[in-house]
Design a protein around this motif. Structure first.
Motif, mmCIF file in Angstrom:
data_model
loop_
_atom_site.group_PDB
_atom_site.id
_atom_site.type_symbol
_atom_site.label_atom_id
_atom_site.label_comp_id
_atom_site.label_asym_id
_atom_site.label_seq_id
_atom_site.Cartn_x
_atom_site.Cartn_y
_atom_site.Cartn_z
ATOM 1 N N ALA A 163 30.999 66.769 -47.422
ATOM 2 C CA ALA A 163 30.170 65.565 -47.488
ATOM 3 C C ALA A 163 31.023 64.339 -47.803
ATOM 4 O O ALA A 163 30.847 63.273 -47.195
ATOM 5 C CB ALA A 163 29.074 65.740 -48.538
ATOM 6 N N ALA B 7 33.208 63.451 -44.720
ATOM 7 C CA ALA B 7 32.419 62.809 -43.653
ATOM 8 C C ALA B 7 32.226 61.326 -43.956
ATOM 9 O O ALA B 7 32.341 60.472 -43.064
ATOM 10 C CB ALA B 7 31.073 63.515 -43.504
ATOM 11 N N HIS B 8 31.953 61.011 -45.216
ATOM 12 C CA HIS B 8 31.752 59.605 -45.572
ATOM 13 C C HIS B 8 33.067 58.830 -45.561
ATOM 14 O O HIS B 8 33.106 57.664 -45.124
ATOM 15 C CB HIS B 8 31.057 59.483 -46.929
ATOM 16 C CG HIS B 8 30.500 58.124 -47.177
ATOM 17 N ND1 HIS B 8 29.695 57.449 -46.269
ATOM 18 C CD2 HIS B 8 30.648 57.280 -48.234
ATOM 19 C CE1 HIS B 8 29.365 56.264 -46.748
ATOM 20 N NE2 HIS B 8 29.939 56.134 -47.944
ATOM 21 N N TYR C 127 33.775 57.950 -42.061
ATOM 22 C CA TYR C 127 32.900 56.848 -41.636
ATOM 23 C C TYR C 127 33.416 55.512 -42.172
ATOM 24 O O TYR C 127 33.528 54.536 -41.425
ATOM 25 C CB TYR C 127 31.466 57.111 -42.107
ATOM 26 C CG TYR C 127 30.539 55.947 -41.855
ATOM 27 C CD1 TYR C 127 30.152 55.605 -40.563
ATOM 28 C CD2 TYR C 127 30.067 55.173 -42.919
ATOM 29 C CE1 TYR C 127 29.303 54.518 -40.335
ATOM 30 C CE2 TYR C 127 29.223 54.101 -42.706
ATOM 31 C CZ TYR C 127 28.853 53.768 -41.407
ATOM 32 O OH TYR C 127 28.023 52.712 -41.182
ATOM 33 N N GLY D 39 25.732 55.388 -45.576
ATOM 34 C CA GLY D 39 26.344 55.928 -44.370
ATOM 35 C C GLY D 39 25.632 55.416 -43.133
ATOM 36 O O GLY D 39 24.819 54.482 -43.211
ATOM 37 N N THR E 26 21.985 56.229 -44.580
ATOM 38 C CA THR E 26 21.931 57.509 -45.280
ATOM 39 C C THR E 26 22.687 57.443 -46.603
ATOM 40 O O THR E 26 23.608 56.650 -46.767
ATOM 41 C CB THR E 26 22.519 58.637 -44.414
ATOM 42 O OG1 THR E 26 23.872 58.304 -44.069
ATOM 43 C CG2 THR E 26 21.709 58.839 -43.145
ATOM 44 N N ASP E 27 22.273 58.292 -47.542
ATOM 45 C CA ASP E 27 22.918 58.307 -48.846
ATOM 46 C C ASP E 27 23.669 59.618 -49.068
ATOM 47 O O ASP E 27 23.684 60.503 -48.201
ATOM 48 C CB ASP E 27 21.903 58.049 -49.963
ATOM 49 C CG ASP E 27 20.868 59.155 -50.105
ATOM 50 O OD1 ASP E 27 20.986 60.225 -49.456
ATOM 51 O OD2 ASP E 27 19.917 58.973 -50.889
ATOM 52 N N THR E 28 24.279 59.743 -50.232
ATOM 53 C CA THR E 28 25.073 60.917 -50.558
ATOM 54 C C THR E 28 24.229 62.185 -50.565
ATOM 55 O O THR E 28 24.697 63.240 -50.122
ATOM 56 C CB THR E 28 25.760 60.718 -51.921
ATOM 57 O OG1 THR E 28 26.491 59.502 -51.872
ATOM 58 C CG2 THR E 28 26.701 61.852 -52.233
ATOM 59 N N ARG F 121 24.000 63.387 -47.111
ATOM 60 C CA ARG F 121 25.269 63.961 -46.659
ATOM 61 C C ARG F 121 25.512 65.341 -47.267
ATOM 62 O O ARG F 121 26.024 66.244 -46.603
ATOM 63 C CB ARG F 121 26.426 63.007 -46.986
ATOM 64 C CG ARG F 121 26.414 61.745 -46.122
ATOM 65 C CD ARG F 121 27.658 60.904 -46.323
ATOM 66 N NE ARG F 121 27.717 60.211 -47.597
ATOM 67 C CZ ARG F 121 27.128 59.043 -47.856
ATOM 68 N NH1 ARG F 121 26.398 58.449 -46.916
ATOM 69 N NH2 ARG F 121 27.266 58.469 -49.036
ATOM 70 N N GLN G 120 23.335 67.743 -45.365
ATOM 71 C CA GLN G 120 23.938 67.988 -44.050
ATOM 72 C C GLN G 120 25.108 68.964 -44.146
ATOM 73 O O GLN G 120 25.365 69.724 -43.227
ATOM 74 C CB GLN G 120 24.421 66.675 -43.416
ATOM 75 C CG GLN G 120 23.319 65.746 -42.995
ATOM 76 C CD GLN G 120 22.447 66.340 -41.905
ATOM 77 O OE1 GLN G 120 21.355 66.812 -42.167
ATOM 78 N NE2 GLN G 120 22.922 66.327 -40.688
ATOM 79 N N ALA G 121 25.820 68.943 -45.280
ATOM 80 C CA ALA G 121 26.965 69.833 -45.479
ATOM 81 C C ALA G 121 26.531 71.210 -45.991
ATOM 82 O O ALA G 121 27.369 72.086 -46.190
ATOM 83 C CB ALA G 121 27.955 69.197 -46.452
ATOM 84 N N GLU H 229 28.580 59.215 -56.747
ATOM 85 C CA GLU H 229 29.620 58.926 -55.768
ATOM 86 C C GLU H 229 30.437 57.715 -56.213
ATOM 87 O O GLU H 229 29.881 56.731 -56.675
ATOM 88 C CB GLU H 229 28.988 58.643 -54.409
ATOM 89 C CG GLU H 229 29.983 58.346 -53.311
ATOM 90 C CD GLU H 229 29.290 58.110 -51.978
ATOM 91 O OE1 GLU H 229 29.346 59.004 -51.122
ATOM 92 O OE2 GLU H 229 28.678 57.025 -51.815
#
Length: 192
Positions: free
Chosen positions: A99, A102-103, A106, A117, A121-123, A126, A129-130, A139
């Motif tokens: 996660a 990925a950020h 980006y 994101g 999108t927020d942490t 993410r 998603q991971a 974060e």
């Protein structure tokens, strides 16, 4: 050359063939299983035999994960801060790192620092998603730092970032990516 001349050349080649055990050279891709055909020739009247042999070659950590040493140095510096504050050390977690990475990718691509994101999108998104089911997350982001310890020092100097570093988290994920012009972008995701 007459028959006699070629016969002497042939007589020199035949014993060499009997002793020949030729192998094909293979380039070994890091972390891959390579099957290398080995051809061996027996006496001239025997056909060549092909055998398959497989080897697994594991790459050094820094080849498999070029940012691995940066993650380790960053986590070590963060854990020093946590231990000094009587907090348990964080453990690096693969999915939390996915996660964070990925950020970081980006942020490097847009050359900007943000906690949001793509599409806002927020942490938490993410992490989902991971494949990480989170209870709490935090974060920290940073850019331009080439030394992980200096980055952590700057986070410690900021009360909001420091609060994240010593928060009630169990796992950490660290992402680092370079923008096209070589500026490093860092993302620290903390999660439970």
């Amino acid at each position: 050359m007459g028959r006699g001349g070629s016969g002497s050349v042939r007589s020199a080649i035949v014993p060499a063939r009997r002793r020949l055990a030729a192998g094909l050279v293979a380039l070994v891709a890091f972390g891959a299983v390579c099957v290398v055909p080995v051809v061996s020739a027996g006496p001239v009247h025997e056909p060549a035999r092909v055998e398959d042999r497989a080897w697994r070659v594991d790459p050094p950590d820094d080849v498999a994960d070029p940012a691995g040493h940066l993650r380790t140095e960053t986590l070590d510096a963060i854990n020093e801060v946590r231990v000094a504050g009587s907090m348990p050390e964080l453990q690096l977690h693969d999915r939390v790192t996915a996660a964070a990475q990925a950020h970081a990718d980006y942020l490097a691509s847009i050359r900007s620092l943000s906690h949001a994101g793509p599409g806002g999108t927020d942490t938490g998104f993410r992490l989902q998603q991971a494949g990480f089911a989170w209870v709490a997350w935090g974060e920290n982001v940073g850019a331009g730092f080439r030394d992980p310890e200096l980055l952590v020092d700057r986070w410690v100097d900021s009360s909001a970032h420091h609060a994240q570093l010593v928060g009630e988290y169990r796992y950490a994920g660290i992402g680092v990516a370079a923008s096209p012009d070589g500026v490093p972008y860092w993302v620290l995701v903390l999660a439970t």
